[in-house]
Design a protein around this motif. Structure first.
Motif, PDB file in Angstrom:
ATOM      1  N   ALA A  35      66.467  43.359  13.813  1.00 39.96           N
ATOM      2  CA  ALA A  35      66.447  41.939  13.249  1.00 39.96           C
ATOM      3  C   ALA A  35      67.008  40.930  14.358  1.00 39.96           C
ATOM      4  O   ALA A  35      68.135  41.412  14.733  1.00 39.96           O
ATOM      5  CB  ALA A  35      67.118  41.680  12.004  1.00 39.96           C
ATOM      6  N   GLY A  36      66.694  40.003  14.844  1.00 40.51           N
ATOM      7  CA  GLY A  36      67.223  39.015  15.635  1.00 40.51           C
ATOM      8  C   GLY A  36      66.348  38.177  16.039  1.00 40.51           C
ATOM      9  O   GLY A  36      65.220  38.372  16.230  1.00 40.51           O
ATOM     10  N   GLY A  37      66.897  36.818  16.450  1.00 36.75           N
ATOM     11  CA  GLY A  37      65.948  35.832  16.988  1.00 36.75           C
ATOM     12  C   GLY A  37      65.149  35.479  15.931  1.00 36.75           C
ATOM     13  O   GLY A  37      65.286  35.177  14.847  1.00 36.75           O
ATOM     14  N   SER A  38      63.502  35.465  16.397  1.00 40.14           N
ATOM     15  CA  SER A  38      62.383  35.229  15.546  1.00 40.14           C
ATOM     16  C   SER A  38      62.046  36.418  14.827  1.00 40.14           C
ATOM     17  O   SER A  38      60.681  36.488  14.276  1.00 40.14           O
ATOM     18  CB  SER A  38      61.541  34.317  16.029  1.00 40.14           C
ATOM     19  N   VAL A  39      62.427  37.689  15.052  1.00 42.34           N
ATOM     20  CA  VAL A  39      62.075  38.666  14.902  1.00 42.34           C
ATOM     21  C   VAL A  39      62.745  39.479  13.491  1.00 42.34           C
ATOM     22  O   VAL A  39      63.954  39.657  13.659  1.00 42.34           O
ATOM     23  CB  VAL A  39      61.874  40.045  15.885  1.00 42.34           C
ATOM     24  N   ASP A  40      61.902  39.733  12.327  1.00 42.50           N
ATOM     25  CA  ASP A  40      62.556  40.715  11.482  1.00 42.50           C
ATOM     26  C   ASP A  40      61.555  41.671  11.204  1.00 42.50           C
ATOM     27  O   ASP A  40      60.513  41.445  10.380  1.00 42.50           O
ATOM     28  CB  ASP A  40      62.908  39.759  10.121  1.00 42.50           C
ATOM     29  N   ILE A  41      61.942  42.961  11.414  1.00 43.44           N
ATOM     30  CA  ILE A  41      60.807  44.109  11.422  1.00 43.44           C
ATOM     31  C   ILE A  41      61.286  45.289  10.624  1.00 43.44           C
ATOM     32  O   ILE A  41      62.449  45.716  11.099  1.00 43.44           O
ATOM     33  CB  ILE A  41      59.965  44.415  12.540  1.00 43.44           C
ATOM     34  N   ASP A  42      60.610  46.078   9.853  1.00 45.76           N
ATOM     35  CA  ASP A  42      61.099  47.384   9.215  1.00 45.76           C
ATOM     36  C   ASP A  42      59.965  48.365   9.426  1.00 45.76           C
ATOM     37  O   ASP A  42      58.866  48.241   9.125  1.00 45.76           O
ATOM     38  CB  ASP A  42      61.184  46.917   7.604  1.00 45.76           C
ATOM     39  N   TYR A  43      60.578  49.244   9.734  1.00 46.37           N
ATOM     40  CA  TYR A  43      59.626  50.535  10.087  1.00 46.37           C
ATOM     41  C   TYR A  43      60.068  51.633   9.174  1.00 46.37           C
ATOM     42  O   TYR A  43      61.011  51.912   8.804  1.00 46.37           O
ATOM     43  CB  TYR A  43      60.051  51.200  11.436  1.00 46.37           C
ATOM     44  N   ASP A  44      58.989  52.099   8.515  1.00 44.26           N
ATOM     45  CA  ASP A  44      59.134  53.029   7.524  1.00 44.26           C
ATOM     46  C   ASP A  44      57.771  54.416   7.826  1.00 44.26           C
ATOM     47  O   ASP A  44      56.958  54.444   7.770  1.00 44.26           O
ATOM     48  CB  ASP A  44      58.706  52.529   5.946  1.00 44.26           C
ATOM     49  N   ILE A  45      58.695  55.654   8.257  1.00 44.56           N
ATOM     50  CA  ILE A  45      57.811  56.561   8.712  1.00 44.56           C
ATOM     51  C   ILE A  45      58.180  58.017   7.842  1.00 44.56           C
ATOM     52  O   ILE A  45      59.310  58.285   7.632  1.00 44.56           O
ATOM     53  CB  ILE A  45      58.355  56.902  10.327  1.00 44.56           C
ATOM     54  N   PHE A  46      57.138  58.577   7.569  1.00 38.26           N
ATOM     55  CA  PHE A  46      57.296  59.745   6.933  1.00 38.26           C
ATOM     56  C   PHE A  46      56.246  61.002   7.518  1.00 38.26           C
ATOM     57  O   PHE A  46      55.002  60.311   8.019  1.00 38.26           O
ATOM     58  CB  PHE A  46      56.933  59.707   5.446  1.00 38.26           C
ATOM     59  N   ALA A  47      56.674  62.070   7.676  1.00 39.68           N
ATOM     60  CA  ALA A  47      56.015  62.972   8.292  1.00 39.68           C
ATOM     61  C   ALA A  47      56.032  64.584   7.738  1.00 39.68           C
ATOM     62  O   ALA A  47      57.091  64.651   7.622  1.00 39.68           O
ATOM     63  CB  ALA A  47      56.056  62.986   9.758  1.00 39.68           C
ATOM     64  N   VAL A  48      55.006  65.130   7.520  1.00 36.53           N
ATOM     65  CA  VAL A  48      55.315  66.650   6.964  1.00 36.53           C
ATOM     66  C   VAL A  48      54.377  67.353   8.023  1.00 36.53           C
ATOM     67  O   VAL A  48      53.036  67.107   8.328  1.00 36.53           O
ATOM     68  CB  VAL A  48      54.894  66.722   5.599  1.00 36.53           C
ATOM     69  N   GLN A  49      54.886  68.545   8.428  1.00 34.02           N
ATOM     70  CA  GLN A  49      54.019  69.539   9.410  1.00 34.02           C
ATOM     71  C   GLN A  49      54.242  70.852   8.950  1.00 34.02           C
ATOM     72  O   GLN A  49      55.455  71.336   8.642  1.00 34.02           O
ATOM     73  CB  GLN A  49      54.493  69.208  10.764  1.00 34.02           C
ATOM     74  N   SER A  50      53.279  71.620   9.072  1.00 36.84           N
ATOM     75  CA  SER A  50      53.310  73.212   8.862  1.00 36.84           C
ATOM     76  C   SER A  50      52.803  73.743  10.070  1.00 36.84           C
ATOM     77  O   SER A  50      51.803  73.114  10.838  1.00 36.84           O
ATOM     78  CB  SER A  50      52.388  73.530   7.675  1.00 36.84           C
ATOM     79  N   ASN A  51      53.539  74.698  10.492  1.00 35.41           N
ATOM     80  CA  ASN A  51      53.233  75.469  11.856  1.00 35.41           C
ATOM     81  C   ASN A  51      53.411  77.256  11.593  1.00 35.41           C
ATOM     82  O   ASN A  51      54.297  77.306  10.780  1.00 35.41           O
ATOM     83  CB  ASN A  51      54.164  74.851  13.130  1.00 35.41           C
TER      84      ASN A  51
END
Length: 344
Positions: free
Chosen positions: A119-135
């Motif tokens: 957040a700052g200036g003219s930008v307000d962004i939220d990132y939500d990341i989920f990952a599941v991996q099997s190896n």
């Protein structure tokens, strides 16, 4: 709290902790404080120099019994850019891994949840990341283990132009062990992605979806003797209705370090990508395109001094570039930080 993936993450880690309650485990806690200066050269905070303050906390949990290993880490990092708070960034990351070692192979599961707010200036962004991996790693051929990984991930970006991005991927890699100190891996990465979001057409917002593939070769090198080097490289081509064949992405990661003296070390970290995305549509239309999960490019060099196992003083200088949504904004520049870390 109503997010099903949030509930799934919490339930998964809670069950893992309960199941492992009778296994020898070790908790670790670490805190870092950093301060210094930064200079922005991007179009988000153009040509601005100011102070930077950051704090970081880590809570880790390790367990090891017979052929089972597990690791969980909770990490949080707020950053303040400028005395008048021109920009604020907050990161929360939860990561867990369970590994089981069998006679001729081992297998594991990794889960990651990452929340980031800018957040700052003219930008307000939220990132939500989920990952599941099997190896799984197979040791059927002497000095040439073969590994396979399959996984699913999603990324939701909440901003003036929201974007939802899901993908499934498959990775296969053949590893060659040349000596106890040096090995290399050669593989192929394949990804099927689904993107849904808002785009601008003739100054109007509309909903749009796109699907496609990313695929290409990868190379990994590991050296561990007098110094440590771990490097990974991918050349990925993107295929979709909204892009041309010439769309590609280079992805490079490097960790290199050396103990200079008894209590002093130096490390170089590179996490960088550059891409060329060419629209197949007519000029003037901004389409919903593939957005990489790692929006943070970083090249940093760190010199650390550890008078004890629980205390560290360090100097760190970094080049950073964050490509936000559709590259509407780029936060880019340099920083020089003085930091201290305490662990127990």
């Amino acid at each position: 709290m109503n997010d099903p993936f949030y509930r799934f993450t919490i339930i998964t880690f809670s069950l893992a902790l309960i199941i492992s309650s009778n296994i020898a485990a070790q908790f670790t806690v670490r805190g870092n404080l950093e301060s210094g200066v930064y200079k922005s050269t991007g179009d988000f905070l153009p040509k601005e120099s100011d102070l930077l303050f950051a704090a970081e906390g880590k809570l880790g949990y390790k367990l090891n019994k017979e052929n089972t290993e597990a690791f969980f880490e909770l990490r949080t990092r707020p950053e303040w850019y400028g005395l008048t708070k021109e920009l604020f960034s907050f990161k929360l990351r939860l990561n867990g891994e369970l590994v089981r070692r069998e006679k001729n192979f081992d297998w594991g599961v990794n889960i990651t949840r990452h929340l980031n707010r800018i957040a700052g200036g003219s930008v307000d962004i939220d990132y939500d990341i989920f990952a599941v991996q099997s190896n799984a790693n197979f040791y059927w051929i002497e000095n040439m283990p073969f590994s396979v990984a399959i996984g699913y991930a999603y990324q939701n970006i909440a901003s003036s132009l929201p974007l939802n991005h899901d993908f499934i991927f498959l990775e296969g890699k053949l590893n060659a062990i040349f000596s106890p100190f040096f090995r290399a891996g050669y593989g192929l990465y394949i990804e099927k992605f689904f993107v849904e979001g808002e785009t601008i057409v003739n100054d109007s917002k509309i909903n749009e979806t796109t699907t496609g593939y990313r695929t290409g070769p990868e190379l990994e090198l590991n050296y561990l003797k007098d110094f440590v080097v771990n490097g990974q490289y991918r050349l990925l081509f993107l295929f979709s209705d909204e892009s041309q064949f010439t769309t590609y992405e280079h992805w490079f990661r490097l960790v290199a370090g050396k103990i200079l003296f008894k209590k002093m070390s130096a490390f170089l970290l590179v996490d960088y990508f550059w891409r060329s995305i060419k629209n197949a549509e007519s000029p003037g239309e901004i389409n919903v395109l593939y957005s990489p999960f790692n929006l943070e490019n970083n090249i940093s060099f760190k010199i650390g001094y550890e008078p004890s196992d629980k205390f560290e003083l360090y100097l760190k200088s970094s080049y950073f570039r964050n490509d936000l949504v559709y590259k509407d904004y780029t936060f880019e520049g340099w920083n020089f930080l003085i930091g201290m870390g305490i662990s127990r």
